[in-house]
Structures are given as C-alpha cells and as structure tokens.
Design a protein around this motif. Structure first.
Motif, PDB file in Angstrom:
ATOM      1  N   GLU A 133    -112.227  -3.659-104.230  1.00 24.07           N
ATOM      2  CA  GLU A 133    -113.515  -4.100-103.774  1.00 24.07           C
ATOM      3  C   GLU A 133    -114.540  -3.907-104.856  1.00 24.07           C
ATOM      4  N   ALA A 134    -114.689  -2.792-105.321  1.00 22.12           N
ATOM      5  CA  ALA A 134    -115.945  -2.408-106.158  1.00 22.12           C
ATOM      6  C   ALA A 134    -115.814  -3.009-107.539  1.00 22.12           C
ATOM      7  N   GLU A 135    -114.199  -3.185-108.010  1.00 22.04           N
ATOM      8  CA  GLU A 135    -114.301  -3.739-109.258  1.00 22.04           C
ATOM      9  C   GLU A 135    -114.411  -5.315-109.245  1.00 22.04           C
ATOM     10  N   VAL A 136    -114.003  -5.931-108.082  1.00 20.77           N
ATOM     11  CA  VAL A 136    -113.975  -7.293-107.952  1.00 20.77           C
ATOM     12  C   VAL A 136    -115.726  -7.651-107.808  1.00 20.77           C
ATOM     13  N   ARG A 137    -116.403  -6.747-107.264  1.00 17.05           N
ATOM     14  CA  ARG A 137    -118.047  -7.100-107.113  1.00 17.05           C
ATOM     15  C   ARG A 137    -118.463  -6.754-108.411  1.00 17.05           C
ATOM     16  N   GLN A 138    -118.085  -6.043-109.122  1.00 16.46           N
ATOM     17  CA  GLN A 138    -118.804  -5.674-110.619  1.00 16.46           C
ATOM     18  C   GLN A 138    -118.452  -6.954-111.390  1.00 16.46           C
ATOM     19  N   ALA A 139    -117.148  -7.504-111.432  1.00 14.77           N
ATOM     20  CA  ALA A 139    -116.680  -8.874-112.214  1.00 14.77           C
ATOM     21  C   ALA A 139    -117.702  -9.962-111.471  1.00 14.77           C
ATOM     22  N   CYS A 140    -118.048 -10.157-110.259  1.00 18.12           N
ATOM     23  CA  CYS A 140    -118.891 -11.010-109.700  1.00 18.12           C
ATOM     24  C   CYS A 140    -120.284 -10.681-110.222  1.00 18.12           C
ATOM     25  N   ASP A 141    -120.813  -9.623-110.113  1.00 18.78           N
ATOM     26  CA  ASP A 141    -122.142  -9.424-110.861  1.00 18.78           C
ATOM     27  C   ASP A 141    -122.092 -10.111-112.354  1.00 18.78           C
ATOM     28  N   LEU A 142    -121.225  -9.920-113.190  1.00 21.20           N
ATOM     29  CA  LEU A 142    -121.445 -10.641-114.494  1.00 21.20           C
ATOM     30  C   LEU A 142    -121.209 -11.819-114.405  1.00 21.20           C
ATOM     31  N   ILE A 143    -120.508 -12.799-113.300  1.00 22.58           N
ATOM     32  CA  ILE A 143    -120.101 -13.913-113.261  1.00 22.58           C
ATOM     33  C   ILE A 143    -121.684 -14.439-112.797  1.00 22.58           C
TER      34      ILE A 143
END
Length: 256
Positions: A133-143
């Motif tokens: 989940e932390a990795e997905v949220r990091q990607a979402c921050d960039l998006i």
C-alpha cells in the motif's frame, strides 16, 4: 419484428445501479463510435437490453472496433471524472461505488478517485500488505502532483473495458456493462491489455491510425492499470494486490 432482449435484475441492487448503467450506455451510444447494447428499458433493480448475437472474433471486426473506439473517446466529456451528460446519480464499477469529479487535472482526479478509494478496502480484506500500500500511495502522490498530466482532453471512456464486456457479433463488436465517465483515453486501452482481447494488436493499430496515440503510451500502460487493479485488489484476492504493487513500482520507475 420484436428486438431480441436480455433482462438483468438484482433484488439487492443499490439505488441507481441500473440507472447508471443505462446512462452510461446511452452516453457512449451518443458518441457515434463503438456500438453498445441498446437500452430497451430500465427500472429500479433491473435493466432490459438488446441481446447481442455471438460470433467468432474476426480481424476486420477488430479493426473496426479500434477505429470506432477512437471515435467514442473523441466525443469527449465535460471534465475528468464527469458522469454521463445529464446523469446526477451514483456511478459504479462492477458493484462498487465510483466517485464523480469535475477536474481539469487528470492526475489529481485519477489518484484521488480511481485508485486511493480502493486501497483501504483491499487492506481490510487482507489482499494488500502495508508495504505494498505504501508503494501504491507513493505512486499516487506523483500522479496527483501532475507528473503524468498532458494536454489530452477528457475522453468519453467505457471505464470497465475488459474482455468480458466486449461482445463479438455478426455485426462486429458491441460493448456492455460500462462504468462510463470522463477520463484519459489510454485507460480504456490499458484495461483491454490487462485482461486480454482477441486480435488486440489489430485493435490498437486501427485505433492509432484513427487517433494517433502519444509517444510512450505502451510504457504508460501500468499507470492506467492502477485503477482496475485497485478495484480487483479490493475484492478478488491477493494476486491482484501483488499485481497492483508491481504496476505501482513500474510507475515509480517510469517517473524516475
């Protein structure tokens, strides 16, 4: 001669469930592009649709589908996240509610309304780990920060364009069960790639000839698969949580 029909019904359908499906089908049909199953009637708890006669997938039908899908997307939408014109109810993807929005930034809309809402559900179900989940949220921050925004206008997308919603008939492809809204056109193509589609390369080639895709669209497929993978991770098992994590990692690599 009466039109052959199929009736779908759910006693437990949430309010507006089939009304949202009908609105999406009519909105997509109004685009004058890809054929959709015609809505014959809709009422709380049920919908009656034109029945699509089955046929084997054919190369020319795939090419026509690619051309027609490009025309559907080009019909546009009011904003990223916008519902079908004139529809004010709840949207759904599968059986899950899906937020509407009126965003000018694709990334802000996509991260907030198409990926993040499904992560807590996937975590509670045990299908997504805390580290994933932390990795997905990091990607979402960039998006969300606009890292992948471009000058593409909001497209009129099907929104749930997996192979099961692409019906092959003697008259070519017809689409069913949309989660239609305004979004990025690459999202529909990425969902076709995720779950497979007969003659997929012919579909893509015909689409690209009709409405040329931006350079690097294939590399961005994992970006646009975050949404369907998040939806599936919320209810279809840990394998989808793993796939969502891998897609998020691909997005982070792409951004770097």
């Amino acid at each position: 001669m009466p039109v052959p029909t199929v009736r779908k019904a759910r006693a437990d359908a949430p309010p507006g469930f089939f009304e949202a499906e009908a609105a999406g089908l009519r909105w997509l049909a109004d685009a004058g592009g890809a054929r959709v199953a015609r809505v014959i009637d809709v009422a709380p708890g049920s919908i009656v649709l034109e029945r699509i006669e089955p046929a084997r997938p054919a190369p020319e039908a795939a090419r026509r589908f690619g051309r027609d899908l490009a025309r559907t997307h080009a019909a546009g939408a009011a904003a990223f996240g916008a519902p079908p014109d004139g529809f004010t109810g709840q949207l759904f993807i599968g059986r899950r509610p899906m937020p509407t929005a009126s965003e000018r930034s694709w990334g802000a809309f996509y991260a907030r309304d198409r990926v993040l809402p499904f992560l807590p559900i996937a975590r509670r179900a045990g299908f997504l780990t805390a580290a994933q989940e932390a990795e997905v949220r990091q990607a979402c921050d960039l998006i969300a920060a606009g890292g992948f925004d471009d000058d593409e206008p909001p497209a009129r997308i099907h929104g749930d364009l997996w192979n099961g919603n692409v019906l092959w008939s003697p008259d070519g492809v017809a689409l069913i069960d949309p989660a239609a809204h305004g979004a990025h056109r690459e999202t529909d193509l990425a969902m076709l790639a995720l779950f497979g589609c007969p003659h997929l390369q012919l579909v893509f080639d015909a689409y690209d000839r009709t409405a040329p895709l931006r350079d690097g669209w294939r590399e961005r497929i994992p970006l646009h698969q975050l949404h369907p993978l998040a939806v599936h991770a919320a209810g279809h098992g840990a394998s989808y949580g793993d796939a969502l994590f891998r897609a998020a990692r691909a997005v982070l690599i792409l951004a770097s």
